[in-house]
Design a protein around this motif. Structure first.
Motif, PDB file in Angstrom:
ATOM      1  N   PRO A  17       0.965  -1.293  -0.041  1.00 33.01           N
ATOM      2  CA  PRO A  17       0.042   0.016   0.071  1.00 33.01           C
ATOM      3  C   PRO A  17       0.770   1.181  -0.004  1.00 33.01           C
ATOM      4  CG  PRO A  17      -0.750  -1.901   1.623  1.00 33.01           C
ATOM      5  CD  PRO A  17       0.544  -1.972   1.128  1.00 33.01           C
ATOM      6  N   ALA A  18       0.057   2.203  -0.500  1.00 30.02           N
ATOM      7  CA  ALA A  18       0.918   3.524  -0.462  1.00 30.02           C
ATOM      8  C   ALA A  18       1.429   4.188   0.749  1.00 30.02           C
ATOM      9  CB  ALA A  18      -0.164   4.808  -0.789  1.00 30.02           C
ATOM     10  N   SER A  19       2.698   4.503   0.552  1.00 35.67           N
ATOM     11  CA  SER A  19       3.599   4.732   1.681  1.00 35.67           C
ATOM     12  C   SER A  19       3.311   6.253   2.329  1.00 35.67           C
ATOM     13  CB  SER A  19       5.175   4.760   1.039  1.00 35.67           C
ATOM     14  OG  SER A  19       5.043   6.012   0.298  1.00 35.67           O
ATOM     15  N   ARG A  20       3.569   6.632   3.400  1.00 35.14           N
ATOM     16  CA  ARG A  20       3.396   7.950   4.149  1.00 35.14           C
ATOM     17  C   ARG A  20       4.155   9.085   3.463  1.00 35.14           C
ATOM     18  NH1 ARG A  20      -1.682   7.186   5.881  1.00 35.14           N
ATOM     19  NH2 ARG A  20      -1.595   5.146   7.005  1.00 35.14           N
ATOM     20  N   PRO A 509     -16.826  -0.213  -2.624  1.00 35.60           N
ATOM     21  CA  PRO A 509     -15.495  -0.115  -3.244  1.00 35.60           C
ATOM     22  C   PRO A 509     -14.326  -0.110  -2.189  1.00 35.60           C
ATOM     23  CG  PRO A 509     -16.923   1.447  -4.615  1.00 35.60           C
ATOM     24  CD  PRO A 509     -17.591   0.753  -3.362  1.00 35.60           C
ATOM     25  N   SER A 510     -13.431  -0.881  -2.247  1.00 39.39           N
ATOM     26  CA  SER A 510     -12.194  -0.838  -1.070  1.00 39.39           C
ATOM     27  C   SER A 510     -11.645   0.285  -1.153  1.00 39.39           C
ATOM     28  CB  SER A 510     -11.411  -2.057  -1.495  1.00 39.39           C
ATOM     29  OG  SER A 510     -10.223  -1.993  -0.672  1.00 39.39           O
ATOM     30  N   ALA A 511     -11.294   0.776   0.027  1.00 39.53           N
ATOM     31  CA  ALA A 511     -10.467   1.911   0.366  1.00 39.53           C
ATOM     32  C   ALA A 511      -8.706   1.559   0.390  1.00 39.53           C
ATOM     33  CB  ALA A 511     -11.134   2.634   1.781  1.00 39.53           C
ATOM     34  N   VAL A 512      -8.651   0.580   0.191  1.00 41.91           N
ATOM     35  CA  VAL A 512      -6.998   0.152   0.221  1.00 41.91           C
ATOM     36  C   VAL A 512      -6.389   1.172  -0.754  1.00 41.91           C
ATOM     37  CG1 VAL A 512      -5.140  -1.531  -0.049  1.00 41.91           C
ATOM     38  CG2 VAL A 512      -7.256  -2.000   1.319  1.00 41.91           C
ATOM     39  N   THR A 513      -5.262   1.575  -0.522  1.00 34.44           N
ATOM     40  CA  THR A 513      -4.721   2.513  -1.306  1.00 34.44           C
ATOM     41  C   THR A 513      -3.195   1.922  -1.837  1.00 34.44           C
ATOM     42  OG1 THR A 513      -3.576   3.644   0.488  1.00 34.44           O
ATOM     43  CG2 THR A 513      -5.526   4.439  -0.401  1.00 34.44           C
ATOM     44  N   TYR A 514      -2.762   2.234  -2.942  1.00 33.28           N
ATOM     45  CA  TYR A 514      -1.727   1.836  -3.728  1.00 33.28           C
ATOM     46  C   TYR A 514      -1.160   3.083  -4.352  1.00 33.28           C
ATOM     47  CZ  TYR A 514      -3.098  -2.983  -3.275  1.00 33.28           C
ATOM     48  OH  TYR A 514      -3.548  -3.984  -2.972  1.00 33.28           O
ATOM     49  N   ASP A 515       0.155   3.219  -4.466  1.00 35.39           N
ATOM     50  CA  ASP A 515       0.984   4.467  -5.365  1.00 35.39           C
ATOM     51  C   ASP A 515       0.955   4.000  -6.726  1.00 35.39           C
ATOM     52  OD1 ASP A 515       1.430   5.984  -3.217  1.00 35.39           O
ATOM     53  OD2 ASP A 515       3.620   5.671  -3.007  1.00 35.39           O
ATOM     54  N   CYS A 516       0.372   4.942  -7.667  1.00 35.56           N
ATOM     55  CA  CYS A 516       0.684   4.729  -9.047  1.00 35.56           C
ATOM     56  C   CYS A 516       2.080   4.870  -9.432  1.00 35.56           C
ATOM     57  CB  CYS A 516      -0.351   5.553  -9.894  1.00 35.56           C
ATOM     58  SG  CYS A 516       0.146   5.529 -11.707  1.00 35.56           S
ATOM     59  N   HIS A 517       2.665   4.069 -10.015  1.00 36.66           N
ATOM     60  CA  HIS A 517       4.249   4.291 -10.226  1.00 36.66           C
ATOM     61  C   HIS A 517       4.454   5.316 -11.615  1.00 36.66           C
ATOM     62  CE1 HIS A 517       5.374   2.122 -13.925  1.00 36.66           C
ATOM     63  NE2 HIS A 517       4.156   1.670 -13.839  1.00 36.66           N
ATOM     64  N   VAL A 518       3.480   5.623 -12.077  1.00 41.93           N
ATOM     65  CA  VAL A 518       3.684   6.655 -13.146  1.00 41.93           C
ATOM     66  C   VAL A 518       3.469   7.726 -12.697  1.00 41.93           C
ATOM     67  CG1 VAL A 518       2.621   7.540 -15.527  1.00 41.93           C
ATOM     68  CG2 VAL A 518       2.856   4.939 -14.814  1.00 41.93           C
ATOM     69  N   CYS A 519       2.654   8.308 -11.917  1.00 39.82           N
ATOM     70  CA  CYS A 519       2.417   9.388 -11.382  1.00 39.82           C
ATOM     71  C   CYS A 519       2.498   9.960 -10.226  1.00 39.82           C
ATOM     72  CB  CYS A 519       0.885  10.204 -11.599  1.00 39.82           C
ATOM     73  SG  CYS A 519      -0.394   9.395 -10.652  1.00 39.82           S
ATOM     74  N   PRO A 522      -1.190   8.462  -4.545  1.00 35.49           N
ATOM     75  CA  PRO A 522      -2.138   7.092  -3.819  1.00 35.49           C
ATOM     76  C   PRO A 522      -3.334   7.142  -4.599  1.00 35.49           C
ATOM     77  CG  PRO A 522      -1.556   9.079  -2.268  1.00 35.49           C
ATOM     78  CD  PRO A 522      -1.041   9.359  -3.584  1.00 35.49           C
ATOM     79  N   TYR A 523      -3.603   6.118  -4.674  1.00 38.61           N
ATOM     80  CA  TYR A 523      -5.013   5.618  -5.305  1.00 38.61           C
ATOM     81  C   TYR A 523      -5.861   4.633  -4.786  1.00 38.61           C
ATOM     82  CZ  TYR A 523      -4.120   9.542  -8.797  1.00 38.61           C
ATOM     83  OH  TYR A 523      -3.623  10.662  -9.475  1.00 38.61           O
ATOM     84  N   GLU A 524      -7.034   4.548  -4.631  1.00 40.81           N
ATOM     85  CA  GLU A 524      -7.728   3.445  -4.089  1.00 40.81           C
ATOM     86  C   GLU A 524      -7.960   2.388  -5.031  1.00 40.81           C
ATOM     87  OE1 GLU A 524     -11.304   4.843  -1.940  1.00 40.81           O
ATOM     88  OE2 GLU A 524     -10.278   6.462  -0.752  1.00 40.81           O
TER      89      GLU A 524
END
Length: 557
Positions: A17-20, A509-519, A522-524
């Motif tokens: 998941p997205a880092s802080r 819809p899930s609220a778990v986030t990840y970082d998009c490696h292009v932009c 963090p997006y859900e």
């Protein structure tokens, strides 16, 4: 975001998941609060409004006065009895078709274009319907702008051409910041608008009951006072041009909070009221338009009677001092125009941006298309589109009906009855086929044949039935095409490469986030897929703007 919401859930390939740490603004999607999640799923972290605030905001967008003109035009031509039946028929169709669309928009937090992609049209196939919806927004912007210009001319002597320009330019500052600004505007202005609209009608009926008798007895210029099927259907065709309004309602409903056991009553009430329920108020306004037009007909004549500024001037004149009549009528017109045209400009910009980004794979920002939409609307106003209003709406309604009925049928029949269409909506590039023949063929056939009927190509007797044809053909062909294609053109892939489910245990819809490696943002979870070229994930907008397609997942083997 809570610790629970951002728990570790690694995709089959890619980081956790997205880092802080702050992410660098390296992509095209770095100002999503400003852009209001134009082309994508609206995340839970942004959806902080209660169901009733969302509903009030959505209903504020239907404060337009076009309903009064539409109802008046039908009533003056075909008579009160035919007009009321036409309004009722159209309202029933709009409510039934709008319900599944509103539910999907609120439940899965996506707009009508994203719903359309996965409900029979495909990733590029829905570009056609986006253009149709964008056309709806600038046609109705032009109509409301024309009504405001009429008010400014009556109140201040302003030339119409200048009134058109003023009504266009004044909405730009209000629409820049999207849902945050619009929710405040709609909530605070709605009570004033309701009082100004309802008070004169109540006063007229209470003080002069004979107005009701004259209203009910009015026969129209083309009728004999009796009920005529052709007149009812012609009137219904004009009213059904408003069927695309559900798209604007969904542009607000996509910001509904998750549906839970605690809020389910208010959630459903908000969805029904602000979704298909908008047409109840719309139908009432159309009927009031007939009433007011008949009331002022002898005084202003048939050409001016459909103008809302004249209708409310006549109504206010019966209940208050003459010096207050015109200013109050102008205030009502200006408030109504602002409330609806910020919505028209907002929704139109979303639709144009959706289409442009998918076709060109470039994202210029929503504000560019706010200006594009306003340019089209201003051109229509300067061309005096108000004088041939019913002709424009009758023609346009065939396309709008075909689109909305096709999508509603795919949701209601193909998803829930035939189970050939995937239950959860899909909108991401790579997950969908470019074109799905189910929706495209049904829509093209329904709109094409109904337009041919409207232009008398099948004879004069069938011409009034063009809106009925659009409904029936779309409703029948959509499931037939799904059966004929065995539903195989809905999903290009069934797995997006991320292990975390897109929906949580409650079906939200899930609220778990990840970082998009292009932009780097963090997006859900519902907004992401695994990347085809890297051990990472990529967001839906970066997929849309991937000119080489290097991040797009391949089709299933």
């Amino acid at each position: 975001m809570s610790t629970t919401e951002s728990r570790s859930a690694a995709p089959t390939a890619g980081p956790g998941p997205a880092s802080r740490r702050p992410a660098p603004p390296t992509g095209q999607a770095v100002k999503e609060t400003l852009e209001d999640y134009t082309l994508r799923f609206a995340p839970r972290s942004y959806r902080r409004w209660s169901p009733m605030v969302v509903a009030t905001t959505a209903l504020g967008g239907i404060a337009y006065l076009a309903d009064f003109s539409i109802g008046a035009g039908i009533g003056l031509t075909h008579g009160t009895g035919n007009a009321l039946l036409a309004i009722a028929v159209a309202a029933a169709v709009i409510f039934v078709t709008g319900f599944p669309l509103a539910y999907y928009g609120a439940r899965y937090n996506i707009d009508l274009d994203l719903i359309t992609r996965g409900s029979g049209f495909g990733y590029y196939g829905s570009v056609l319907t986006s253009v149709i919806f964008a056309s709806f927004t600038f046609i109705f912007f032009a109509l409301e702008g024309s009504i405001m210009a009429q008010g400014l001319k009556l109140g201040f002597g302003m030339p119409l051409w200048l009134g058109y320009l003023v009504s266009t330019l004044m909405v730009i500052p209000l629409v820049i910041y999207g849902m945050k600004a619009l929710s405040k505007l709609q909530v605070w202005t709605t009570p004033i608008w309701l009082v100004l609209m309802v008070a004169p009608l109540v006063y007229l009926v209470a003080t002069d009951p004979g107005t009701v008798d004259r209203f009910l007895a009015y026969a129209g210029t083309d009728g004999d006072g009796g009920i005529d099927t052709a007149s009812v259907l012609l009137g219904a065709g004009v009213c059904l041009s408003l069927i695309a309004q559900i798209g604007e309602q969904i542009d607000y409903l996509r910001f509904m909070p998750p549906k839970t056991e605690a809020n389910k009553r208010s959630w459903w009430a908000a969805v029904v009221m602000a979704g298909p329920g908008w047409v109840v108020l719309g139908a009432l306004k159309q009927a009031i338009g007939v009433f007011l037009a008949v009331y002022i007909l002898a005084e202003v004549g048939p050409d001016a009677a459909p103008e809302p500024i004249q209708q409310f001037r006549g109504a206010f004149d019966a209940m208050m001092p003459s010096w207050l009549v015109v200013p109050l009528a102008v205030v009502l017109v200006v408030i109504s125009q602002i409330k609806i045209n910020v919505t028209n400009a907002y929704s139109g910009s979303l639709a144009w941006t959706n289409s442009f980004t998918r076709v060109t794979k470039r994202y210029p920002g929503r504000m560019v298309f706010v200006l594009v939409n306003l340019g089209f609307a201003l051109a229509l106003m300067e061309a005096d589109m108000f004088s041939f209003l019913n002709s424009i709406l009758s023609f346009y309604s065939n396309c709008a009906i075909a689109w909305v009925v096709t999508v509603a049928t795919d949701i209601g029949i193909n998803k829930y009855v035939l189970k050939l269409s995937p239950h959860a909506p899909e909108f991401r590039r790579g997950m969908l086929y470019a074109v799905n023949p189910v929706g495209v063929v049904a829509f093209t056939a329904a709109s094409g044949l109904s337009i041919a009927m409207y232009f008398h190509l099948f004879g004069d007797a069938l011409q009034p039935y063009s809106p009925v044809a659009a409904v029936v053909i779309a409703f029948v062909l959509t499931p037939l095409m799904a059966i004929a294609t065995k539903g195989k053109y809905y999903l290009r892939r069934t797995d997006d490469g991320i292990a975390e489910p897109p929906l949580d245990a409650d079906g939200n819809p899930s609220a778990v986030t990840y970082d998009c490696h292009v932009c780097g943002q963090p997006y859900e979870r519902p907004d992401l897929t695994a990347c085809a070229a890297h051990d990472a994930v990529v967001c839906s907008l970066c997929l849309s703007t991937d000119t080489l397609g290097e991040h797009v997942l391949p089709a299933n083997a």
